[in-house]
Design an enzyme around this catalytic site. Structure first.
Site, PDB file in Angstrom:
ATOM      1  N   LYS A 128       0.818  -1.218   0.000  1.00 35.24           N
ATOM      2  CA  LYS A 128       0.000   0.000   0.000  1.00 35.24           C
ATOM      3  C   LYS A 128       0.853   1.271   0.000  1.00 35.24           C
ATOM      4  CE  LYS A 128      -4.073  -2.102   2.107  1.00 35.24           C
ATOM      5  NZ  LYS A 128      -5.084  -2.027   3.201  1.00 35.24           N
TER       6      LYS A 128
ATOM      7  N   ASP B  68     -10.396   1.993   2.639  1.00 36.39           N
ATOM      8  CA  ASP B  68     -10.540   1.201   3.861  1.00 36.39           C
ATOM      9  C   ASP B  68     -11.455   1.889   4.876  1.00 36.39           C
ATOM     10  OD1 ASP B  68      -8.961  -0.953   3.063  1.00 36.39           O
ATOM     11  OD2 ASP B  68      -7.116  -0.043   3.815  1.00 36.39           O
TER      12      ASP B  68
END
Length: 287
Positions: free
Chosen positions: A71, A108
């Site tokens: 990420k 997220d």
């Protein structure tokens, strides 16, 4: 080289990645919305993220979900074209090609908030304890604050990491009035208890719970574990023993963040609740 498939091509990239439920989730979204696509797991060498992404692009790839441990590298890849969510999170879990360049977002936190609302949690004015100070915690701070939480208290086994994360947030240019504080695990308590306690650590993957003090929960509080399993996680069991009225795992967050990625890519928001029901049934059947 181009892909032989006529379908728009997407993938989830990670290492490991074979365990990912993203291909199943996006296949269900595709069927539900009538948006045909090809979606696959894409294993990248630990030192080969950029090369793997380039090869995927050369083969006609249009978008990627990004999982551990890439990420931060995805953030760098899309640094010139980041959403506000991604900038504040310092990480990217969704990439897409636009005007010849990779763009990045972090979905997220949106996935978490949508699942908490599905569970009936009142976030406006809520006092929230966030356990953990890694990327998972950082990725959900902004959406929780924007949802109206009054206080976010970050605790971590290494308290300096919690204080660092709180300092980053305080220095960030945001318009929310959420009070963000930090401390050690032993400093997790508050007078009257927390309305919501979120485990943003991976402790449940090892069958353990964070070393938290007791009496953390306000009346009707929810304990939420970002990890998920067929049975209640170690954190969920700990919370129930400590008096939490309700507990939930992170399967709904997983589906919610995927739904947000699908919206970014295809301009259609799928019905996450229906897909969550299907995944939960499959998880329990394997349990």
């Amino acid at each position: 080289m181009t892909s032989s498939s006529p379908l728009p091509r997407y993938a989830v990239i990670g290492n490991p990645v074979a365990h990912s439920r993203s291909p199943q989730i996006h296949a269900l979204f595709s069927t539900q919305t009538g948006k045909p696509l090809q979606y696959e797991p894409l294993l990248a060498p630990l030192d080969g993220f950029a090369a793997t992404v380039q090869a995927f692009r050369d083969q006609g790839g249009l978008g990627l979900n990004v999982t551990v441990p890439f990420k931060a590298q995805a953030f760098e890849l899309a640094r010139g074209h980041l959403s506000e969510r991604a900038r504040l999170a310092g990480a990217v879990n969704t990439l897409w090609l636009q005007d010849g360049a990779w763009h990045g977002c972090n979905t997220d936190g949106v996935g978490l908030v949508s699942d908490l609302l599905r569970l009936g949690v009142t976030l406006i004015g809520a006092r929230v304890l966030l356990v953990g100070a890694g990327g998972a915690a950082r990725g959900v701070l902004q959406p929780l604050a924007e949802a109206g939480c009054a206080q976010l208290h970050i605790v971590n086994r290494s308290p300096e990491r919690a204080h660092d994360l709180a300092a980053i947030w305080v220095a960030a240019p945001t318009t929310t009035r959420t009070r963000v504080t930090a401390g050690s695990l032993a400093e997790a308590g508050t007078l009257g208890g927390w309305n919501l306690v979120i485990n943003a650590t991976a402790s449940s993957l090892q069958g353990a719970a964070p070393d938290l003090p007791s009496r953390l929960y306000a009346p009707d509080a929810l304990a939420y574990d970002m990890m998920y399993a067929a049975a209640p996680t170690a954190f969920m069991r700990q919370a129930t023993a400590d008096g939490a009225t309700r507990s939930a795992d992170g399967l709904g967050m997983l589906v919610g963040q995927a739904a947000e990625s699908f919206l970014i890519w295809h301009g259609v928001r799928p019905d996450a609740a229906a897909v969550l029901t299907t995944l939960r049934a499959a998880l329990l059947a394997k349990g």
